[in-house]
Design a protein around this motif. Structure first.
Motif: not given
Lengths: 448, 337
Positions: B207, B210, B221, B234, B273, B276, B280
């Motif tokens: 995390s 990335t 983000w 998270p 995950c 996420g 991204s």
């Protein structure tokens, strides 16, 4: 060394190793269904004993087929990125249909087929066996459609340097597809017929005369005797189809350099590509013309008409002779064996002959694939994409390293596979606890 | 976002979603198979090992098929990306395949080869599972950094290899808590406790790395409206870690009614995950180089695959559920019918 050559050797090694196992499972699935249906009909425990032995062979072969097949799906990208970039619009949907219609079906119902007896009803177990057999054949169908399209492309057009699908019906039923599918399914049937007969003959030679062994042996011999004439016919038709669409491949198979009328059938020769002639030729006059054109004086086009556009001659020429030679041997052994079984029983020399032919189907199938795949060179997709153009940018050293890894692994696994087949066959006909779960396989699990 | 999409974009989007779901399903489903394989030789008892293998025996084949589908979709829907990614990842791909080959055949050989060879095939089973898991983490790491060359990125990729191995081990251990009994279940709880903290460290490190790998991801983000939308990921992950931690302290319970909780919580962490990462990298299929729209196959070919996939996927789901029910509950010894 040339990275393209290395990439080709790697792919050839992988696909050669892979094809051994689907060749076993495609037909064995149907043979298992036959055993199961005979058991359901007659209630004779010997059929179930045959099922239990051969389902283990199926499981082992299936696992090896899956893992080597997964490897292939990656090697398209790692070794031949240009292939999918050029023809992905045709190859993609065919591969996708194989995965979604066949792979999941066979992989999922395999669990019921292997471990489900006693957990599900007998009817569901039989249905699972049928679904697995159907799944393996369906999978073979899709991959052979794609392979046939690579030999005889149809139903597409090229726009902006990329192949686009125009007519899916024409793509699927491309000119060589029916012949290739028939030839390969029969090859699988013959492979399993001789595996059944050979392994059972070996068990019989070691003194296991149980009814299950006899039933498997009889099934193998009868299947072989019935399929081999069909296969010779299918092979002949496939050859004629190839003559029409890929004459240069047939010229290499026959070792004909100059176009000639009344071409002789070369039984043996050493093709010399540098001198563009054959050495030590043993030939029967006019026979090649007769087989290929069905006329004594028919014209056979020679390799020199396709200079720079034809495959390497020697491997195609030899592989074709190996395949045909084994086919003739199969005819001889299976018919003699069928006659002996009909007239009384099997003899020891005959059992040894069957044992000697145990893996003959593998050799013939591989030889046949070498004929057709090497015979397509220098094209990867006939007339559309050359093999060299599809190769990726991976350096030779990396390919060489991974090739060494694959070859070591494949050699070890092949040895372990064959050793395990004979180890399984060595066990007496009486049941023995299966080490996977530690229970007697003959005693069905209580339903839960 | 919608107004910036090129026309006809829904097909590549649909395929990116299908591919992502296949990869996620693969990671979770074969993840627990590989995890059980990694743990196989943590016990010397043959009966326990047999039971561990029996717990995944009916499932692994179909589980691995999701990998074929995921890579297959990459191949058929985004052929340019497929070539690019797989040539970049040549080495870990070869390693993973060798691992998967060894693991897959060891299933059969350990039960069928002469008994004296069984320890050797157990070693192949564990080694193959370990190598495959590690190689997949390596690929993840390389992908996150956009296949950047050099020692630093390689080190990071290898670190990710370790983290994914831990994650799969956690999945495998929690699977055994759900499907195992008695001594096996108690051992599995201990294994899961160890794997949990390495997995958590992995999630944290990835995390952090990335957004640092790309300014675009950093903005996505930590830009202001986005940060609020992203925050639940998270937070939920931390919640699931807490659930796992508590569950592992109190299991196994006498009534065995909560045996499934750690496995479900671990799956939840994997899903978060994945979300996420998907958030991204969207809309790139090769990070920062190739978007799903630029890499997509011709629409007519995508359409015909989609028709087939949508017709068949419900059937696949149906018979998968059926098989999971047949082999549901605590793992029993397997035998050939």
């Amino acid at each position: 060394m040339d990275p393209i050559l290395l990439a080709r050797i790697q792919f050839a090694a992988n696909i050669s190793f892979h094809i051994l196992f689907p060749t076993v499972t495609i037909a064995l699935g149907w043979v298992l269904l036959f055993f199961k249906l005979r058991f359901n009909r007659t209630g004779d425990a010997a059929w179930m004993a045959a099922y239990r032995f051969w389902v283990k062979v199926f499981a082992l072969s299936f696992a090896l087929g899956v893992v080597s097949g997964v490897t292939m799906s990656f090697q398209f990208g790692t070794n031949w990125p240009g292939f999918m970039e050029m023809v992905g619009n045709v190859a993609g949907p065919l591969l996708a249909y194989e995965v979604v219609t066949a792979f999941f079906l066979e992989a999922t119902f395999l669990a019921i087929m292997l471990f489900g007896f006693g957990r599900v009803s007998n009817r569901v177990h039989t249905a699972a066996t049928a679904l697995v057999a159907g799944g393996t054949s369906l999978s073979a169908f899709w991959i052979l459609v794609l392979n046939s399209w690579m030999h005889t492309p149809a139903g597409h057009e090229i726009r902006d340097g990329v192949v686009h699908a125009v007519d899916w019906w024409a793509i699927i039923f491309n000119p060589s597809m029916p012949y290739r599918v028939a030839h390969m399914l029969l090859a699988s049937g013959l492979t399993i017929a001789f595996l059944l007969a050979g392994l059972s003959a070996w068990r019989w030679l070691r003194g296991d005369a149980s009814a299950g062994v006899q039933k498997a042996l009889r099934t193998g011999v009868v299947l072989a005797a019935a399929l081999i004439p069909l296969q010779i016919l299918a092979g002949d038709l496939h050859g004629l189809n190839t003559l029409q669409h890929q004459p240069q491949k047939v010229a290499a198979m026959e070792g004909v350099w100059e176009t000639e009328r009344g071409a002789a059938l070369r039984l043996f020769a050493i093709p010399d590509e540098a001198a563009r002639t054959n050495r030590y030729e043993v030939a029967i006059p006019n026979l090649a013309s007769l087989i290929l054109t069905h006329e004594w004086q028919g014209e056979v086009r020679g390799l020199n008409e396709f200079a720079g556009q034809h495959p390497p001659v020697a491997p195609v020429f030899y592989a074709f002779r190996i395949m045909v030679g084994i086919g003739v041997l199969m005819l001889l052994v299976s018919w003699v064996a069928a006659f002996r079984l009909w007239r009384g029983g099997i003899t020891r020399p005959l059992a040894w002959a069957l044992f000697g032919m145990t893996f003959s189907g593998w050799v013939a199938t591989l030889a046949g694939w070498y004929v057709t795949e090497i015979g397509r060179q220098p094209w990867l997709v006939t007339g559309i994409l050359r093999t060299g153009e599809a190769a990726g940018p991976v350096p030779a050293a990396t390919i060489g390293l991974s090739l060494a890894l694959y070859l070591t692994l494949y050699a070890a696994l092949l040895a372990a596979y064959i050793a395990t087949l004979f180890h399984l066959a060595k066990r007496p006909g009486a049941p023995e606890p299966e080490a996977l779960g530690g229970r007697d396989p003959l005693a069905p699990l209580p339903a839960e | 976002m919608a107004e910036t999409l090129p026309p006809g974009a829904w097909l590549p989007i649909a395929f990116a979603a299908l591919m992502g779901i296949s990869m996620l399903l693969y990671a979770v489903l074969d993840g627990f198979d590989l995890g059980v394989g990694i743990l196989l030789r943590r016990t010397e008892e043959e009966a326990m090992r047999d039971r561990m293998v029996a717990s995944i025996g009916p499932f692994w084949d179909a589980n691995e098929t999701w990998l074929v589908l995921g890579v297959g979709l990459l191949l058929v829907a985004f052929p340019k990306a497929h070539g690019m990614i797989l040539t970049e990842l040549y080495l870990p791909v070869v390693l993973m395949l060798a691992g998967l080959i060894l693991r897959g055949v060891a299933f059969e050989f350990r039960a069928k080869a002469p008994a004296a060879q069984k320890p050797r095939w157990d070693l192949a089973f564990q080694g193959g599972s370990l190598v495959a898991a590690f190689a997949q983490g390596w690929m993840l790491g390389a992908y996150i950094l956009g296949f950047a060359p050099g020692w630093g990125p390689l080190l990071f990729s290898l670190l990710c290899g370790g983290f994914v191995t831990a994650g799969y081990t956690l999945l495998g251990a929690t699977w055994l808590i759900w499907r195992g009994e008695d001594a096996l279940q108690r051992r599995a709880v201990a294994w899961a406790r160890h794997a949990l903290w390495v997995t958590v460290a992995g999630v944290v490190v990835v995390s952090i790395a990335t957004p640092l790998a790309s300014a675009r991801i950093f903005d996505r983000w930590f830009g202001l409206p986005q940060l609020l939308g992203l925050a639940p990921i998270p937070v939920a992950t931390a919640g699931l870690v807490l659930v796992l931690h508590l569950a592992l302290r109190h299991l196994p319970r006498a009534d065995h009614r909560l045996d499934w909780v750690p496995f479900a919580a671990t799956i939840g962490i994997f899903v978060l995950c994945f979300q996420g990462l998907a958030y991204s990298f969207w809309p790139y299929v090769v990070p920062e180089r190739l978007t799903i729209f630029a890499a997509a196959s011709a629409p007519e070919s995508l359409a015909i695959i989609l028709v087939g996939a949508l017709a068949v996927l419900p059937m696949i789901l149906g018979y998968t559920v059926f098989v999971w029910r047949v082999f549901g509950g605590k793992a029993k010894a397997l035998s050939y019918g």
